[in-house]
Design a protein around this motif. Structure first.
Motif, PDB file in Angstrom:
ATOM      1  N   PHE A  68       0.787  -8.872  91.751  1.00 21.57           N
ATOM      2  CA  PHE A  68       0.020  -8.032  91.608  1.00 21.57           C
ATOM      3  C   PHE A  68      -0.896  -8.465  92.909  1.00 21.57           C
ATOM      4  O   PHE A  68      -1.996  -6.998  93.397  1.00 21.57           O
ATOM      5  CB  PHE A  68      -1.024  -8.294  90.572  1.00 21.57           C
ATOM      6  CG  PHE A  68      -0.748  -8.282  89.089  1.00 21.57           C
ATOM      7  CD1 PHE A  68      -1.845  -7.200  88.668  1.00 21.57           C
ATOM      8  CD2 PHE A  68      -0.073  -8.849  88.217  1.00 21.57           C
ATOM      9  CE1 PHE A  68      -1.778  -6.785  87.941  1.00 21.57           C
ATOM     10  CE2 PHE A  68      -0.179  -8.216  86.658  1.00 21.57           C
ATOM     11  CZ  PHE A  68      -0.772  -7.464  87.127  1.00 21.57           C
ATOM     12  N   GLY A  69      -0.728  -9.779  93.840  1.00 26.31           N
ATOM     13  CA  GLY A  69      -1.588  -9.637  95.126  1.00 26.31           C
ATOM     14  C   GLY A  69      -0.682  -8.712  95.958  1.00 26.31           C
ATOM     15  O   GLY A  69      -1.285  -8.230  96.739  1.00 26.31           O
ATOM     16  N   VAL A  70       0.421  -8.196  95.586  1.00 21.91           N
ATOM     17  CA  VAL A  70       0.845  -7.254  96.847  1.00 21.91           C
ATOM     18  C   VAL A  70       0.453  -6.494  96.423  1.00 21.91           C
ATOM     19  O   VAL A  70       0.308  -5.201  97.381  1.00 21.91           O
ATOM     20  CB  VAL A  70       2.762  -7.111  96.692  1.00 21.91           C
ATOM     21  CG1 VAL A  70       3.650  -5.799  97.398  1.00 21.91           C
ATOM     22  CG2 VAL A  70       3.499  -8.812  97.314  1.00 21.91           C
ATOM     23  N   GLY A  71       0.646  -5.803  95.253  1.00 24.40           N
ATOM     24  CA  GLY A  71       0.358  -4.218  94.883  1.00 24.40           C
ATOM     25  C   GLY A  71      -1.460  -3.565  95.223  1.00 24.40           C
ATOM     26  O   GLY A  71      -1.832  -2.476  95.650  1.00 24.40           O
ATOM     27  N   ALA A  72      -2.413  -5.452  95.460  1.00 23.03           N
ATOM     28  CA  ALA A  72      -3.534  -5.430  95.702  1.00 23.03           C
ATOM     29  C   ALA A  72      -3.176  -5.021  96.867  1.00 23.03           C
ATOM     30  O   ALA A  72      -4.323  -3.892  98.125  1.00 23.03           O
ATOM     31  CB  ALA A  72      -4.192  -6.555  95.589  1.00 23.03           C
ATOM     32  N   VAL A  73      -3.040  -5.199  98.029  1.00 19.56           N
ATOM     33  CA  VAL A  73      -2.620  -5.437  99.696  1.00 19.56           C
ATOM     34  C   VAL A  73      -2.035  -4.005  99.855  1.00 19.56           C
ATOM     35  O   VAL A  73      -2.291  -2.691 100.600  1.00 19.56           O
ATOM     36  CB  VAL A  73      -1.843  -6.216 100.502  1.00 19.56           C
ATOM     37  CG1 VAL A  73      -0.992  -5.543 102.074  1.00 19.56           C
ATOM     38  CG2 VAL A  73      -1.905  -7.747  99.813  1.00 19.56           C
ATOM     39  N   LEU A  74      -0.993  -2.894  98.671  1.00 17.25           N
ATOM     40  CA  LEU A  74      -0.570  -1.698  98.905  1.00 17.25           C
ATOM     41  C   LEU A  74      -2.332  -0.953  98.808  1.00 17.25           C
ATOM     42  O   LEU A  74      -2.166  -0.271  99.375  1.00 17.25           O
ATOM     43  CB  LEU A  74       0.933  -1.488  99.104  1.00 17.25           C
ATOM     44  CG  LEU A  74       2.041  -2.250  98.958  1.00 17.25           C
ATOM     45  CD1 LEU A  74       3.965  -2.540  97.544  1.00 17.25           C
ATOM     46  CD2 LEU A  74       2.864  -2.094 100.169  1.00 17.25           C
ATOM     47  N   PHE A  75      -2.205  -1.306  97.948  1.00 20.48           N
ATOM     48  CA  PHE A  75      -3.446  -0.508  97.462  1.00 20.48           C
ATOM     49  C   PHE A  75      -3.959   0.606  98.608  1.00 20.48           C
ATOM     50  O   PHE A  75      -5.044   1.164  99.440  1.00 20.48           O
ATOM     51  CB  PHE A  75      -3.851  -0.707  96.157  1.00 20.48           C
ATOM     52  CG  PHE A  75      -5.028   0.142  95.596  1.00 20.48           C
ATOM     53  CD1 PHE A  75      -4.374   1.256  95.291  1.00 20.48           C
ATOM     54  CD2 PHE A  75      -6.343  -0.633  96.178  1.00 20.48           C
ATOM     55  CE1 PHE A  75      -6.032   1.937  94.872  1.00 20.48           C
ATOM     56  CE2 PHE A  75      -8.301   0.552  95.524  1.00 20.48           C
ATOM     57  CZ  PHE A  75      -7.236   1.697  94.924  1.00 20.48           C
ATOM     58  N   SER A  76      -5.053  -1.251  99.077  1.00 25.50           N
ATOM     59  CA  SER A  76      -5.788  -1.829 100.264  1.00 25.50           C
ATOM     60  C   SER A  76      -5.351  -0.585 101.373  1.00 25.50           C
ATOM     61  O   SER A  76      -5.894   0.076 102.438  1.00 25.50           O
ATOM     62  CB  SER A  76      -6.296  -2.841 100.182  1.00 25.50           C
ATOM     63  OG  SER A  76      -6.903  -3.694  99.761  1.00 25.50           O
ATOM     64  N   TYR A  77      -3.929  -0.564 101.745  1.00 22.69           N
ATOM     65  CA  TYR A  77      -3.726  -0.399 103.159  1.00 22.69           C
ATOM     66  C   TYR A  77      -3.148   1.427 102.734  1.00 22.69           C
ATOM     67  O   TYR A  77      -3.184   1.723 103.753  1.00 22.69           O
ATOM     68  CB  TYR A  77      -2.146  -0.802 103.000  1.00 22.69           C
ATOM     69  CG  TYR A  77      -1.137  -0.089 104.312  1.00 22.69           C
ATOM     70  CD1 TYR A  77      -1.117  -0.240 105.527  1.00 22.69           C
ATOM     71  CD2 TYR A  77       0.388   0.738 104.321  1.00 22.69           C
ATOM     72  CE1 TYR A  77      -1.027  -0.315 106.352  1.00 22.69           C
ATOM     73  CE2 TYR A  77       0.770   0.688 105.414  1.00 22.69           C
ATOM     74  CZ  TYR A  77       0.220   1.055 106.123  1.00 22.69           C
ATOM     75  OH  TYR A  77       0.883   1.226 107.423  1.00 22.69           O
ATOM     76  N   LEU A  78      -2.480   1.838 101.673  1.00 20.39           N
ATOM     77  CA  LEU A  78      -2.345   3.392 101.104  1.00 20.39           C
ATOM     78  C   LEU A  78      -4.008   3.641 101.252  1.00 20.39           C
ATOM     79  O   LEU A  78      -4.239   4.837 101.493  1.00 20.39           O
ATOM     80  CB  LEU A  78      -1.778   2.988  99.842  1.00 20.39           C
ATOM     81  CG  LEU A  78       0.126   2.987 100.357  1.00 20.39           C
ATOM     82  CD1 LEU A  78       0.509   3.074  99.129  1.00 20.39           C
ATOM     83  CD2 LEU A  78       0.575   3.262 101.648  1.00 20.39           C
ATOM     84  N   THR A  79      -4.804   3.187 100.729  1.00 21.25           N
ATOM     85  CA  THR A  79      -6.313   3.963 101.003  1.00 21.25           C
ATOM     86  C   THR A  79      -7.187   4.339 102.165  1.00 21.25           C
ATOM     87  O   THR A  79      -7.981   4.963 101.870  1.00 21.25           O
ATOM     88  CB  THR A  79      -6.931   3.423  99.390  1.00 21.25           C
ATOM     89  OG1 THR A  79      -6.959   1.838 100.153  1.00 21.25           O
ATOM     90  CG2 THR A  79      -6.579   3.622  97.968  1.00 21.25           C
TER      91      THR A  79
END
Length: 96
Positions: free
Chosen positions: A83-94
């Motif tokens: 979930f933490g990596v998912g949040a970081v990836l979401f922030s990076y991609l958006t």
């Protein structure tokens, strides 16, 4: 700790990433609420294996038919890390 996390999510305008990162805690809250916040979760049988009577908390998912505390710990770390990596990836991609 929760207040600091919530404040940083609101002030930092990272609402969606914050929800992704805190999703395991929200899921656990609602599972525990359903069970009326029982004090203990699971039990240790005579052979020292941790067992559960059902879905008493989020980590009951990792206990399964019985598991050691170390295995439950590492499965929980992996789950929360996803979930933490998912949040970081979401922030990076958006942010692009």
């Amino acid at each position: 700790m929760g207040a600091v996390l919530a404040s940083s999510i609101v002030i930092g305008t990272i609402k969606t990433a914050g929800i992704i990162a805190t999703a395991p805690y929200l899921i656990n809250f609602f599972i525990r609420l359903r069970n009326r916040f029982t004090w203990t979760v699971g039990y240790v049988d005579d052979s020292g294996v941790i067992r559960t009577k059902g879905l008493e908390a989020l980590w009951s998912l990792w206990i399964g038919k019985g598991s050691s505390e170390v295995r439950i710990f590492w499965k929980a770390i992996l789950f929360h890390s996803l979930f933490g990596v998912g949040a970081v990836l979401f922030s990076y991609l958006t942010a692009r």
